[in-house]
Design an enzyme around this catalytic site. Structure first.
Site, PDB file in Angstrom:
ATOM      1  N   ASN B  99      -2.488  -9.849  -4.357  1.00  0.00           N
ATOM      2  CA  ASN B  99      -2.450  -8.495  -4.898  1.00  0.00           C
ATOM      3  C   ASN B  99      -3.304  -8.452  -6.165  1.00  0.00           C
ATOM      4  OD1 ASN B  99      -1.363  -6.414  -6.846  1.00  0.00           O
ATOM      5  ND2 ASN B  99      -0.153  -5.842  -5.062  1.00  0.00           N
ATOM      6  N   CYS B 130      -2.532   2.139 -11.578  1.00  0.00           N
ATOM      7  CA  CYS B 130      -3.066   1.860 -12.905  1.00  0.00           C
ATOM      8  C   CYS B 130      -3.856   3.062 -13.368  1.00  0.00           C
ATOM      9  CB  CYS B 130      -3.963   0.645 -12.848  1.00  0.00           C
ATOM     10  SG  CYS B 130      -5.206   0.794 -11.559  1.00  0.00           S
ATOM     11  N   ILE B 190       7.244   1.829  -0.951  1.00  0.00           N
ATOM     12  CA  ILE B 190       6.801   2.484  -2.165  1.00  0.00           C
ATOM     13  C   ILE B 190       6.769   1.487  -3.324  1.00  0.00           C
ATOM     14  CG2 ILE B 190       7.642   4.736  -1.495  1.00  0.00           C
ATOM     15  CD1 ILE B 190      10.078   4.407  -3.225  1.00  0.00           C
ATOM     16  N   THR B 192       7.340   1.123  -7.506  1.00  0.00           N
ATOM     17  CA  THR B 192       8.478   1.621  -8.284  1.00  0.00           C
ATOM     18  C   THR B 192       8.235   3.049  -8.767  1.00  0.00           C
ATOM     19  OG1 THR B 192       7.547   0.647 -10.282  1.00  0.00           O
ATOM     20  CG2 THR B 192       9.182  -0.658  -9.086  1.00  0.00           C
ATOM     21  N   GLY B 242      11.651  -0.570  -0.503  1.00  0.00           N
ATOM     22  CA  GLY B 242      12.378   0.272  -1.448  1.00  0.00           C
ATOM     23  C   GLY B 242      13.864   0.134  -1.210  1.00  0.00           C
ATOM     24  N   GLY B 243      14.514  -0.722  -1.985  1.00  0.00           N
ATOM     25  CA  GLY B 243      15.968  -0.814  -1.956  1.00  0.00           C
ATOM     26  C   GLY B 243      16.560  -1.476  -0.730  1.00  0.00           C
ATOM     27  N   GLY B 264      12.428  -6.763  -2.310  1.00  0.00           N
ATOM     28  CA  GLY B 264      12.043  -6.998  -3.699  1.00  0.00           C
ATOM     29  C   GLY B 264      13.235  -7.279  -4.572  1.00  0.00           C
ATOM     30  N   THR B 265      13.834  -6.214  -5.082  1.00  0.00           N
ATOM     31  CA  THR B 265      14.913  -6.355  -6.057  1.00  0.00           C
ATOM     32  C   THR B 265      16.101  -7.146  -5.505  1.00  0.00           C
ATOM     33  OG1 THR B 265      14.197  -4.268  -7.023  1.00  0.00           O
ATOM     34  CG2 THR B 265      16.390  -5.009  -7.611  1.00  0.00           C
TER      35      THR B 265
END
Lengths: 295, 282
Positions: B99, B130, B190, B192, B242-243, B264-265
């Site tokens: 990435n 960015c 997505i 964040t 996402g989640g 991810g999280t």
């Protein structure tokens, strides 16, 4: 018990483990939460774990807690019982303090780098503030050896021998200086062997700061190393005192972290000379010389 | 086996960029990490041309059912990554996706051209969340800029090119269509959601970077809606995230149109979460 490289780490099993809470002891303002962790390797003093209640974690007020919380492994017995010292200060710690024997506890660890044994012939001065006494409990257990009965549970199941030259129970090799807010918190002193205590309000021991006691002890002739854990202001004071006197010190740091194993980069603290170190994988125990200051 | 842009993957669960440091994790967990690697491909954290130290602390805030982070993309810079990290990441048992993020099309081209030359890299993902140095708008939030950057980068590589879409935009489907027109091979979403927390009892932002990105279960429903919207707009393969905490959540994203799912999280809560999800995804 095999000797392991000090300051290094014991690798953790690659998944969180569902343990059972075996005891929840009230120690003044704190709780000593015990869980049976037979399958994990013995931690080094200073290593930590990410823990979360298996039930009732989240879905409360404000839908927190969500993430696990980082706690020093405060004590470990040969049978795999390990203890975490907890104070109820927020949604995560409130839930952990309320756990009853038989309830489930998720644990990932042991994580991070631990303390280094003192060089031969040097005293270890332990300096703890508040909840920061937790990693000093297991460190003192390791220094004093299996013979020392301390507060709640004797403990020797640590993965490194810190007091190989010391007679078990001999306290001259190690002195514990502990600072607390007041009487209720000072009950935590019972968890260490022959501690000297300072309280902010003078209700127990010396009225003033634990670093007053440290200055007094460093006045001695015998060479010493310092191992400290506590609130940032205390650690910064310890760091500055040791730097001024050219005494080797290791500080166990605390930082909010999401993962505990280097993934989230959330626990960064500034490193001397620029850049950051990650408390979870570069610490939590760091050589004080690595830091410009503790904030 | 799953075919993703010509890359063979053992299952459809990968990691979200910046949510797993395989090098640090190998130090923590030892060789078990390699033997039981939870992802079918590994996505690196974002690499920039120059090294970045990251944002000042605090970098995290626990949100209701989620996490706000303001990490600031700490990395060793392109040459540090290629020299030090890439050889270690190449030892992982899965294909590697690198990435990268630039602040101009020129920077993106330089990063991608360098990745093109390295056989260890199977695919390249662009972090377009960015700000454009001139307009201040995120490159990825503006379809015209996004198409132009994608097109410029496309000329630099024959490797699969994935655009990581930002959810902080008026029309994510239009952005996905722009990436497709620019020549992307896939999109991932997505990223964040921009979020903020105040220091308790004060009017100051808690995070050192002032604002951060919200992730975790709190954004799962948003992710589902955006993946479905993008599926309606492009024919490209989609990496949905996402989640995701469970096989059921992963299946929802696949049903909404994703081809792969990223975790991810949830890996923060359990490093082996993705393996658990992959094992029961079908």
């Amino acid at each position: 018990m095999s000797f392991q490289q000090a300051g290094e780490h014991t690798p953790a099993p690659f998944c969180r483990r569902l343990l059972q809470v075996t005891a929840n002891e009230k120690v003044g303002a704190y709780r000593l939460l015990w869980a049976l962790d037979r399958d994990a390797p013995a931690p080094l003093p200073g290593q930590f774990a990410m823990i979360a209640a298996a039930q009732g974690w989240g879905a409360g007020v404000d839908e927190r807690p969500f993430l696990p919380r980082a706690f020093s492994i405060a004590r470990r017995r040969e049978d795999g019982q390990c203890a975490f010292l907890i104070e109820d200060v927020g949604p995560g710690t409130a839930r952990l303090c309320a756990l009853s024997p038989g309830e489930g506890l998720w644990v990932l660890g042991p994580l991070g780098r631990g303390f280094t044994p003192a060089p031969a012939g040097r005293r270890t001065i332990l300096v703890g503030g508040g909840i920061g006494i937790a990693p000093l409990m297991i460190l003192q257990d390791a220094i004093l050896g299996a013979g020392a009965a301390v507060g709640s549970g004797t403990a020797a199941g640590v993965g490194v021998r810190f007091g190989a030259d010391a007679t078990p129970g001999e306290s001259a090799s190690c002195v514990a200086l502990l600072g607390f807010r007041g009487r209720e918190h000072a009950h935590g002193a019972s968890l260490l062997h022959e501690p000297q205590v300072a309280t902010d309000d003078g209700s127990v021991g010396h009225r003033g700061l634990v670093t007053d006691l440290l200055e007094r002890h460093l006045g001695d002739e015998s060479p010493a190393v310092v191992r400290a854990c506590g609130p940032p202001a205390m650690l910064e004071s310890v760091r500055a005192i040791c730097e001024r006197r050219d005494i080797a010190a290791e500080l166990a740091l605390e930082a909010g972290m999401a993962c505990g194993y280097g993934a989230c980069y959330g626990c960064a603290v500034p490193r001397r000379g620029g850049g950051y170190l990650r408390v979870c994988v570069d610490g939590p125990v760091v050589d004080a010389a690595e830091l410009e200051r503790v904030s | 086996m799953i075919d993703f842009c010509g890359i063979e993957l053992a299952h459809p669960v990968i990691n979200g960029s910046g949510t797993f440091d395989a090098i640090a994790a190998r130090r923590v967990f030892g060789e078990q990490l390699v033997e039981r690697f939870p992802f079918s491909a590994f996505v690196s954290k974002t690499i920039t041309l120059s090294p970045r130290p990251g944002n000042p602390a605090p970098r995290l805030w626990e949100a209701p059912a989620g996490l706000i982070n303001s990490i600031g993309l700490p990395n060793k810079g392109l040459s540090g990554y290629l020299a030090e990290d890439l050889p270690q990441l190449a030892q992982l048992p899965v294909p590697l996706i690198t990435n990268v993020m630039g602040s101009t099309a020129q920077e993106f081209c330089e990063l991608v051209a360098a990745c093109e030359r390295r056989p260890e890299i199977a695919a390249i993902e662009l972090n377009v969340s960015c700000p454009n140095v001139k307009t201040g708008l995120d490159i990825g939030s503006d379809p015209r800029q996004l198409e132009a950057v994608t097109q410029a980068v496309r000329g630099q590589t024959g490797k699969p090119l994935i655009i990581k879409l930002t959810p902080n935009t008026a029309d994510v489907a239009a952005c996905a269509a722009a990436a497709e027109r620019g020549g992307a091979d896939a999109v991932s979403l997505i990223n964040t959601l921009r979020a903020m927390a105040l220091a308790p009892g004060s009017d100051r932002p808690w995070l050192g970077g002032r604002t951060g990105g919200l992730s975790g279960p709190a954004i799962r429903a948003v992710a589902l809606a955006q993946v479905a919207a993008v599926r309606g707009a492009v024919a490209l393969p989609i990496i949905g995230m996402g989640g995701v905490q469970s096989p059921a959540h992963a299946r929802d994203l696949l049903r909404a149109g994703a081809d792969l799912v990223a975790v991810g999280t949830e890996s923060f809560r359990d490093p082996a979460a993705a393996a658990r999800i992959a094992a029961e995804i079908y």
